[in-house]
Design a protein around this motif. Structure first.
Motif, PDB file in Angstrom:
ATOM      1  N   GLY A 140       0.810  -1.206   0.000  1.00  0.00           N
ATOM      2  CA  GLY A 140       0.000   0.000   0.000  1.00  0.00           C
ATOM      3  C   GLY A 140       0.842   1.254   0.000  1.00  0.00           C
ATOM      4  O   GLY A 140       2.077   1.219   0.018  1.00  0.00           O
ATOM      5  N   GLY A 141       0.160   2.388  -0.034  1.00  0.00           N
ATOM      6  CA  GLY A 141       0.854   3.668  -0.046  1.00  0.00           C
ATOM      7  C   GLY A 141       1.502   4.007  -1.374  1.00  0.00           C
ATOM      8  O   GLY A 141       2.345   4.909  -1.439  1.00  0.00           O
ATOM      9  N   GLY A 247      -1.326   7.347 -16.969  1.00  0.00           N
ATOM     10  CA  GLY A 247      -0.584   7.413 -15.720  1.00  0.00           C
ATOM     11  C   GLY A 247       0.358   6.262 -15.460  1.00  0.00           C
ATOM     12  O   GLY A 247       0.534   5.350 -16.274  1.00  0.00           O
ATOM     13  N   TRP A 248       0.951   6.319 -14.282  1.00  0.00           N
ATOM     14  CA  TRP A 248       1.895   5.302 -13.800  1.00  0.00           C
ATOM     15  C   TRP A 248       1.802   5.285 -12.276  1.00  0.00           C
ATOM     16  O   TRP A 248       1.735   6.333 -11.629  1.00  0.00           O
ATOM     17  N   SER A 249       1.812   4.080 -11.694  1.00  0.00           N
ATOM     18  CA  SER A 249       1.752   3.914 -10.245  1.00  0.00           C
ATOM     19  C   SER A 249       3.099   3.424  -9.732  1.00  0.00           C
ATOM     20  O   SER A 249       3.619   2.409 -10.200  1.00  0.00           O
ATOM     21  N   HIS A 250       3.652   4.152  -8.770  1.00  0.00           N
ATOM     22  CA  HIS A 250       4.974   3.824  -8.232  1.00  0.00           C
ATOM     23  C   HIS A 250       4.854   3.056  -6.920  1.00  0.00           C
ATOM     24  O   HIS A 250       4.186   3.501  -5.987  1.00  0.00           O
ATOM     25  N   HIS A 251       5.543   1.922  -6.847  1.00  0.00           N
ATOM     26  CA  HIS A 251       5.632   1.101  -5.636  1.00  0.00           C
ATOM     27  C   HIS A 251       6.932   1.490  -4.918  1.00  0.00           C
ATOM     28  O   HIS A 251       8.018   1.188  -5.396  1.00  0.00           O
ATOM     29  N   TRP A 252       6.808   2.117  -3.776  1.00  0.00           N
ATOM     30  CA  TRP A 252       7.955   2.715  -3.095  1.00  0.00           C
ATOM     31  C   TRP A 252       8.878   1.687  -2.452  1.00  0.00           C
ATOM     32  O   TRP A 252       8.434   0.653  -1.947  1.00  0.00           O
ATOM     33  N   ARG A 253      10.170   2.031  -2.457  1.00  0.00           N
ATOM     34  CA  ARG A 253      11.174   1.368  -1.635  1.00  0.00           C
ATOM     35  C   ARG A 253      11.921   2.438  -0.844  1.00  0.00           C
ATOM     36  O   ARG A 253      12.017   3.594  -1.292  1.00  0.00           O
ATOM     37  N   LYS A 254      12.459   2.063   0.306  1.00  0.00           N
ATOM     38  CA  LYS A 254      13.300   2.983   1.072  1.00  0.00           C
ATOM     39  C   LYS A 254      14.445   3.460   0.182  1.00  0.00           C
ATOM     40  O   LYS A 254      15.064   2.682  -0.534  1.00  0.00           O
ATOM     41  N   ASP A 273      -2.040   0.208   5.548  1.00  0.00           N
ATOM     42  CA  ASP A 273      -2.341  -0.267   6.898  1.00  0.00           C
ATOM     43  C   ASP A 273      -1.945   0.801   7.927  1.00  0.00           C
ATOM     44  O   ASP A 273      -0.778   1.198   7.984  1.00  0.00           O
ATOM     45  N   PRO A 274      -2.880   1.256   8.760  1.00  0.00           N
ATOM     46  CA  PRO A 274      -2.537   2.283   9.743  1.00  0.00           C
ATOM     47  C   PRO A 274      -1.513   1.824  10.779  1.00  0.00           C
ATOM     48  O   PRO A 274      -0.864   2.655  11.419  1.00  0.00           O
ATOM     49  N   ALA A 275      -1.360   0.503  10.926  1.00  0.00           N
ATOM     50  CA  ALA A 275      -0.368  -0.006  11.876  1.00  0.00           C
ATOM     51  C   ALA A 275       1.043   0.018  11.299  1.00  0.00           C
ATOM     52  O   ALA A 275       2.022  -0.149  12.038  1.00  0.00           O
ATOM     53  N   ALA A 276       1.164   0.204   9.990  1.00  0.00           N
ATOM     54  CA  ALA A 276       2.483   0.262   9.345  1.00  0.00           C
ATOM     55  C   ALA A 276       2.997   1.691   9.369  1.00  0.00           C
ATOM     56  O   ALA A 276       2.227   2.651   9.406  1.00  0.00           O
TER      57      ALA A 276
END
Length: 292
Positions: A140-141, A247-254, A273-276
């Motif tokens: 997510g995110g 468009g394009w959707s980006h899956h984030w990494r640190k 997830d709000p717990a993440a």
């Protein structure tokens, strides 16, 4: 093939996403770009609207220094919590759901953030935003981007004619997460809500290409129309905002840094997830004039 051609032209390893917008620049350290490399990066950004650079190790000072190569920086907007910035670094905006000592360290929480253009409710919106990932949730995110040049070009001729010369109010009541901005009194009438009027069709000051300039849907209003006409025309325009096509959707990494052109793109965020934990630091490069 397209990525190879672009890479040879600008002298960087630039790989297009193959989607509606965006490219990844590989094998560079944003702390160590010489003037020619930066010029090439800047051109790749204008060409692709959104750039991803992975595996960076940027301090807050590094992020600010890189961003300043594009121009002067905006001060971070006041978050809905009333906090403005990282102590001593007023240019940094914290985007996070993390709560420490009962106080959110950032803004926008963990919910969905709708399609929007950053701070388009001010008279001179920022030209660009850079978002750097410090902590990311396992799922997510994701952040999606859309090419507003392409959205405008795909509008039917009659719809382009109907919006020519018209201005739209970009509302300043709520942020992209739906939170009321600090110190703002909400209004149910978009004509009376705070914000700035900008042209619906915006000519990019560097590329000279026209883009549809919508900002966000909530509380928008097309100047000179009655409210029902404005709502109907806005709904018609928003029906063409197709993230799958443009468009394009980006899956984030640190360690990811994403730089987008705020003048010709919109972006949105998926819920998570709000717990993440999700912690991002953002800078904004000042605009050079009112949209025209």
């Amino acid at each position: 093939m397209m990525g190879d051609l672009l890479a040879s032209r600008v002298g960087l390893d630039v790989v297009v996403t193959g989607k509606g917008v965006g490219a990844e620049v590989r094998g560079i350290d944003l702390r160590k770009l010489d003037d020619q490399q930066f010029a090439d990066l800047h051109q790749a950004w204008l060409d692709n609207l959104v750039l991803l650079v992975r595996d960076q190790a940027l301090s807050d000072a590094d992020l600010i220094a890189f961003s300043r190569r594009f121009g002067d920086l905006d001060l971070a907007p006041i978050q809905e919590t009333g906090r403005r910035f990282v102590e001593g670094l007023p240019e940094l905006y914290v985007v996070s759901n993390v709560v420490e000592g009962g106080v959110p360290i950032g803004s926008l929480g963990n919910g969905e953030a709708v399609w929007h253009t950053d701070m388009s409710y001010v008279e001179v919106p920022p030209q660009a935003s850079a978002l750097y990932a410090l902590e990311v949730p396992p799922t997510g995110g994701n952040t999606s981007f859309i090419d507003m040049y392409a959205v405008y070009e795909a509008l039917p001729d009659d719809l382009q004619a109907r919006i020519a010369g018209r201005r739209v109010k970009h509302d300043g009541t709520y942020n992209s997460g739906g939170f009321l901005r600090q110190g703002v009194t909400p209004s149910d009438d978009p004509r009376k809500a705070p914000g700035s009027l900008h042209p619906l069709v915006y000519t990019h000051p560097e590329t000279r290409r026209p883009a549809l300039y919508l900002g966000r849907r909530r509380n928008a209003y097309i100047d000179g129309l009655d409210l029902a006409e404005s709502e109907a025309l806005l709904d018609e325009l928003w029906d063409h905002v197709d993230g799958d096509r443009f468009g394009w959707s980006h899956h984030w990494r640190k360690g990811d840094l994403v730089l987008w052109d705020n003048r010709c793109t919109m972006h949105r965020r998926d819920a998570f997830d709000p717990a993440a934990r999700r912690v991002m630091h953002r800078t904004q490069i000042k605009g050079t004039g009112r949209p025209a």
